[in-house]
Structures are given as structure tokens and as C-alpha cells.
Design an enzyme around this catalytic site. Structure first.
Site, mmCIF file in Angstrom:
data_model
loop_
_atom_site.group_PDB
_atom_site.id
_atom_site.type_symbol
_atom_site.label_atom_id
_atom_site.label_comp_id
_atom_site.label_asym_id
_atom_site.label_seq_id
_atom_site.Cartn_x
_atom_site.Cartn_y
_atom_site.Cartn_z
ATOM 1 N N LYS A 1 0.862 -1.184 0.000
ATOM 2 C CA LYS A 1 0.000 0.000 0.000
ATOM 3 C C LYS A 1 0.892 1.225 0.000
ATOM 4 O O LYS A 1 2.028 1.180 0.487
ATOM 5 C CB LYS A 1 -0.865 0.014 1.269
HETATM 6 P P1 NAD Z 1 -13.056 7.405 -2.573
HETATM 7 O O1 NAD Z 1 -12.053 8.448 -2.299
HETATM 8 O O2 NAD Z 1 -13.556 7.239 -3.960
HETATM 9 O O3 NAD Z 1 -14.324 7.615 -1.612
HETATM 10 C C1 NAD Z 1 -14.248 7.763 -0.237
HETATM 11 C C2 NAD Z 1 -15.614 8.222 0.233
HETATM 12 O O4 NAD Z 1 -15.661 8.227 1.658
HETATM 13 C C3 NAD Z 1 -15.962 9.647 -0.196
HETATM 14 O O5 NAD Z 1 -17.332 9.701 -0.587
HETATM 15 C C4 NAD Z 1 -15.776 10.458 1.071
HETATM 16 O O6 NAD Z 1 -16.584 11.626 1.092
HETATM 17 C C5 NAD Z 1 -16.219 9.441 2.097
HETATM 18 N N1 NAD Z 1 -15.755 9.713 3.439
HETATM 19 C C6 NAD Z 1 -14.532 10.117 3.850
HETATM 20 N N2 NAD Z 1 -14.533 10.251 5.194
HETATM 21 C C7 NAD Z 1 -15.765 9.895 5.605
HETATM 22 C C8 NAD Z 1 -16.395 9.815 6.861
HETATM 23 N N3 NAD Z 1 -15.733 10.117 7.985
HETATM 24 N N4 NAD Z 1 -17.682 9.398 6.917
HETATM 25 C C9 NAD Z 1 -18.349 9.080 5.789
HETATM 26 N N5 NAD Z 1 -17.827 9.152 4.584
HETATM 27 C C10 NAD Z 1 -16.557 9.553 4.496
HETATM 28 O O7 NAD Z 1 -12.439 6.036 -2.021
HETATM 29 P P2 NAD Z 1 -12.843 4.553 -2.393
HETATM 30 O O8 NAD Z 1 -11.907 4.076 -3.436
HETATM 31 O O9 NAD Z 1 -14.299 4.473 -2.601
HETATM 32 O O10 NAD Z 1 -12.426 3.791 -1.045
HETATM 33 C C11 NAD Z 1 -13.313 3.669 0.054
HETATM 34 C C12 NAD Z 1 -12.867 2.522 0.928
HETATM 35 O O11 NAD Z 1 -12.851 1.321 0.158
HETATM 36 C C13 NAD Z 1 -11.459 2.648 1.503
HETATM 37 O O12 NAD Z 1 -11.419 2.036 2.777
HETATM 38 C C14 NAD Z 1 -10.608 1.856 0.536
HETATM 39 O O13 NAD Z 1 -9.397 1.411 1.111
HETATM 40 C C15 NAD Z 1 -11.563 0.727 0.242
HETATM 41 N N6 NAD Z 1 -11.291 -0.001 -0.997
HETATM 42 C C16 NAD Z 1 -11.281 0.616 -2.213
HETATM 43 C C17 NAD Z 1 -11.061 -0.112 -3.362
HETATM 44 C C18 NAD Z 1 -11.127 0.510 -4.724
HETATM 45 O O14 NAD Z 1 -11.103 -0.243 -5.702
HETATM 46 N N7 NAD Z 1 -11.242 1.812 -4.862
HETATM 47 C C19 NAD Z 1 -10.804 -1.509 -3.280
HETATM 48 C C20 NAD Z 1 -10.837 -2.112 -2.039
HETATM 49 C C21 NAD Z 1 -11.082 -1.361 -0.900
#
Ligand code: NAD
Length: 416
Positions: free
Chosen positions: A106
């Protein structure tokens, strides 16, 4: 954050639980508790006003016994080396659970991307890539998007890496735009995997997906796509939230319309026909399926007794603490752990990498068919293990992931 436990302490506690059950010896446990390599970099960036800002970044490579390192890059003001280490460790287990030939890594940069211009983000990304250059690469470590990074960020990484190399290397990064070798289906893959797992869990619990009520915390890549896919399958989306707050409606929300509203206003709040609620309330919504899809440490001992979902499908990494895990299990709530539920993202990243290495292009149908089959197999593997071990799904997934990595390390041996 709803609790105080750090992501790394959660990850290490989970490793201990799995290692105890697997009866791993102390040397192997210590190896798995520590990343193989961590790189800290200072990223100097010329800002739009001509001044120079220095951002702290890192890349943590946990274990690569089953294949090259793989993992996202996160831009967030709270990024720390400990947090990135925990996320790298979870990547290692996740790749093993969904059975793809990768290890876990990461990266993160401590910055506030919401306050930076596109030019500043591009210069920071390119400088960060140049500092990581010797540590990443198609057969070494393949980055992908995570919180507040996206397909454009990956395009800058690919271009910087390729410029230094002297030729185009699309396979150095995944989650790219389609125009430069990205894969069909990658942007929705994590969410599709989350919903497929929720569907399989619903089957096991006798819950009908059509008409099932859903609440989603986080409305970014994972949250919005999960809400959209669940809605398309006939679920009723009761509540969604982002970093600015949440909204709910007992009649159900149309996520496509919420997405348009957020694109216009920058927030899901104040959406017509809905009621504004806090992020805390989102998690406590009475619903069939709760999808935490924001950040770590959201379901903790302080709010776990107020969780009223039947199924919790972890779109985010590390949203639930071990204490809360135990409490959910005791309450009879089925938790589909992150290393299983959101593994569709890395599975589709693997498909993108394979397409790049072989210079092939697969159709969306092909990608989704392969993804569905990987996810169903991983779900069944974990579910079977949970039954056999008489454990919750988290413990079972950890046993499967940690066990497969430990087996690979033992088989390779130690050199020198
Ligand atoms: P992103 O940046 O696209 O979205 C994050 C979202 O979370 C945004 O809508 C933001 O406003 C919201 N957010 C931030 N702080 C917050 C809070 N305190 N309360 C509520 N909402 C809040 O990120 P993403 O890619 O969607 O990732 C989200 C999660 O999924 C992370 O934990 C990431 O590690 C995990 N993840 C992502 C992927 C991927 O393919 N993008 C794969 C596996 C896991």
C-alpha cells in the site's frame, strides 16, 4: 473516527487471532507481523503560487511470497506509516483469500487533495512516482487507486514510469482509464464484489435481495457503485453518506440522482426528498444490509450495540474493530469481512494486469463473469471454513488468507 484503536493495532490483533488458530510458530508470526520493506519519501512540489511544499509519502511492501506486491495509493490528510502498513498487511491476506498471485502493498501521501489544484496533484503524483521508481514495476509492485486517487492518478503514474523507462509500460499500474489499457469493469469491480458477497450471504440467511433495505457509508468509488448495483438489483437504498454528512429516506433513494446532486453540489446532503442525518446515524440505520465504504475504525465498541443491520458487507478496509466483530457475531449479525467483501477490486486489477501483459482486451461480460466466479468461490471457501472452524467469517477469512501466505513462505524457505 468513532473509536480510538489504530488500524495497525487492529491488523496485528487479527493476525494474532488467525495465527493462534493456525498454530503458527513464533518466527513465522513475527515475519508476518512486519512488512518486508517500507520506503518513506519527501515529495517536493512546486505549488501554483510558485512556492514549494513538501509532502510526506510512503510505500509499504508487506509480503510477496505468492507473487508481486500489489496495492492502492491513498491521498489523505490522516495518512501515516502505521495506517499504510495495516492496509498493506490486509492486501496480503486479501490476495490470498481471493486466490490471485499477488502479495500485499500500500502507498500513501499525507496531503489534502480537496485543497489542491489538478496541476499540483499531477506534479505531486509524478514526483512521488519518480521517488518510488526503483521499488515498483510490473513484476515487483503494481499500484492501484485507493481513497482520493483515481484513474487519472494512475495515468500520471503510468506515464511517469514509462517516460523514465523509455517505452510504454501499461502493466506497471492498474485502475487506469480505458484509453491507456485500463480494463472494462475495473471501476465497478470492488462494488460488484461487495454486492455479490452480500447476495451470497443473503442466500445463506434466507434474505431476499429484491426489496432488501441497504445503507451505505461513503459515496466515493466503492460506496456509490455499490449503491447503484444494489439499486439495479432491486434493493431499496435507505441511506447514504459522504465526508460532509448523510441523507436518508424511508421511501428509498435513487443513487443515480444522488450522484448527480453530489457532482453538482460537492455533497450528498440536502438532496431533495430526503432528510439530512449524521454519519453516525447512517451506521445505525435499521436495514438488511449495511455497507461501510469510507474509512477504518467506524464500527467499534462504542456504537456496535446500536448496529441494526442483518448483514454488514465491508466495502472499506478495516471499518470494524475486533471487539466490535465479536459483538456483531454474538448479536447474530453476519459480517462479510473486508479481505473477502472488497477483494473484487484487486481481482479485477489482476485481470487488467494480465490483459496488459498479454496485450489482450477482454469484454465487460468476460471480466464480470470471471469476477463473479472468483468472488463466489472465495465466499464459499470462507463460509465453509467458518462452518468447519465454528468461527465468524472474519476469523475464517483470516485463517484462509494468513494460512495460504504462511504456507507459501514455508515452501519458499529463507534465503540467504
Ligand atoms: P473514494 O475516495 O472514492 O471515496 C471515499 C468516500 O468516503 C468519499 O465519498 C468520502 O466523502 C467518504 N468519506 C470520507 N470520510 C468519511 C467519513 N468520515 N464518513 C463518511 N464518509 C466519508 O475512495 P474509495 O476508493 O471508494 O475507497 C473507500 C474505501 O474502500 C477505503 O477504505 C478503501 O481502502 C476501500 N477499498 C477501495 C477499493 C477501490 O477499488 N477503490 C478496493 C478495495 C477497498
Amino acid at each position: 473516527m468513532a473509536g480510538t484503536q489504530t488500524a495497525l493495532s487492529v491488523a496485528l490483533e487479527q493476525l494474532t487471532i488467525a495465527a493462534e488458530r493456525l498454530k503458527l510458530d513464533s518466527g513465522l508470526r513475527e515475519m508476518l507481523a512486519n512488512p518486508k520493506r517500507s520506503l518513506i519519501v519527501s515529495i517536493s512540489v512546486k505549488m501554483d503560487d510558485g512556492s514549494i511544499s513538501v509532502f510526506s509519502g510512503c510505500r509499504v511492501q508487506h509480503w510477496d511470497a505468492r507473487g508481486p506486491f500489489k496495492g492502492g495509493i491513498r491521498y489523505h490528510p490522516n495518512v501515516t506509516l502505521d495506517e499504510v502498513t495495516a492496509l498493506a498487511m490486509w492486501m496480503t491476506w486479501k490476495c490470498a483469500v481471493v486466490d490471485i498471485p499477488y502479495g500485499g502493498a500500500k502507498g500513501g501521501v499525507c496531503c489534502n487533495p480537496k485543497k489542491m489544484s489538478k496541476g499540483e496533484l499531477e506534479r505531486m503524483t509524478r514526483r512521488y512516482t519518480s521517488l518510488l521508481y526503483d521499488f515498483i514495476g510490473p513484476y515487483r509492485d503494481v499500484p492501484a487507486p485507493d481513497v482520493y486517487t483515481d484513474a487519472q492518478t494512475m495515468a500520471w503514474i503510468m506515464d511517469t514510469y514509462s517516460q523514465i523507462r523509455g517505452y510504454s509500460v501499461p502493466e506497471c499500474v492498474t485502475g487506469k482509464p480505458l484509453s491507456i489499457g485500463g480494463s472494462e469493469g475495473r471501476s465497478e469491480a470492488t462494488s460488484l464484489g461487495v454486492v455479490v458477497c452480500a447476495r451470497e450471504a443473503a442466500k445463506q440467511t434466507g434474505l431476499k435481495l429484491k426489496g432488501a433495505t441497504v445503507a451505505v457509508q461513503g459515496f466515493g468509488n466503492v460506496g456509490w457503485n455499490a449503491a447503484k448495483i444494489a439499486y439495479d438489483l432491486g434493493c431499496k437504498i435507505l441511506a447514504v453518506s459522504d465526508s460532509t454528512g448523510g441523507i436518508c429516506s424511508s421511501k428509498g433513494l435513487n443513487p443515480y440522482k444522488v450522484y448527480k446532486h453530489k457532482s453538482k453540489t460537492g455533497s450528498v446532503t440536502n438532496f431533495e426528498g430526503s432528510e439530512n442525518v449524521t454519519n453516525k446515524e447512517i451506521l445505525e440505520t435499521k436495514c438488511d444490509i449495511l455497507i461501510p465504504a469510507a474509512l477504518e475504525n467506524q464500527i467499534t465498541k462504542t456504537n456496535v450495540n446500536r448496529i441494526e443491520a442483518k448483514i454488514v458487507a465491508e466495502g472499506a478496509n478495516g471499518p470494524t474493530t475486533p471487539e466490535a466483530d465479536k459483538a456483531l457475531h454474538e448479536k447474530g449479525i453476519v459480517l462479510i469481512p473486508d479481505i473477502l467483501a472488497n477483494s473484487g477490486g484487486v481481482a479485477a486489477s489482476y485481470f487488467e494486469w494480465v490483459q496488459n501483459l498479454t496485450r489482450e482486451r477482454w469484454s465487460l461480460e468476460d471480466v464480470n463473469r470471471k469476477l463473479e466466479s472468483k468472488m463466489v468461490k472465495a465466499f464459499n471457501d470462507v463460509h465453509r471454513t467458518a462452518k468447519k472452524e465454528e468461527s465468524d467469517m472474519r476469523t475464517a477469512a483470516l485463517m484462509l488468507g494468513v494460512g495460504r501466505v504462511a504456507e507459501a513462505i514455508k515452501t519458499l524457505g529463507l534465503w540467504p
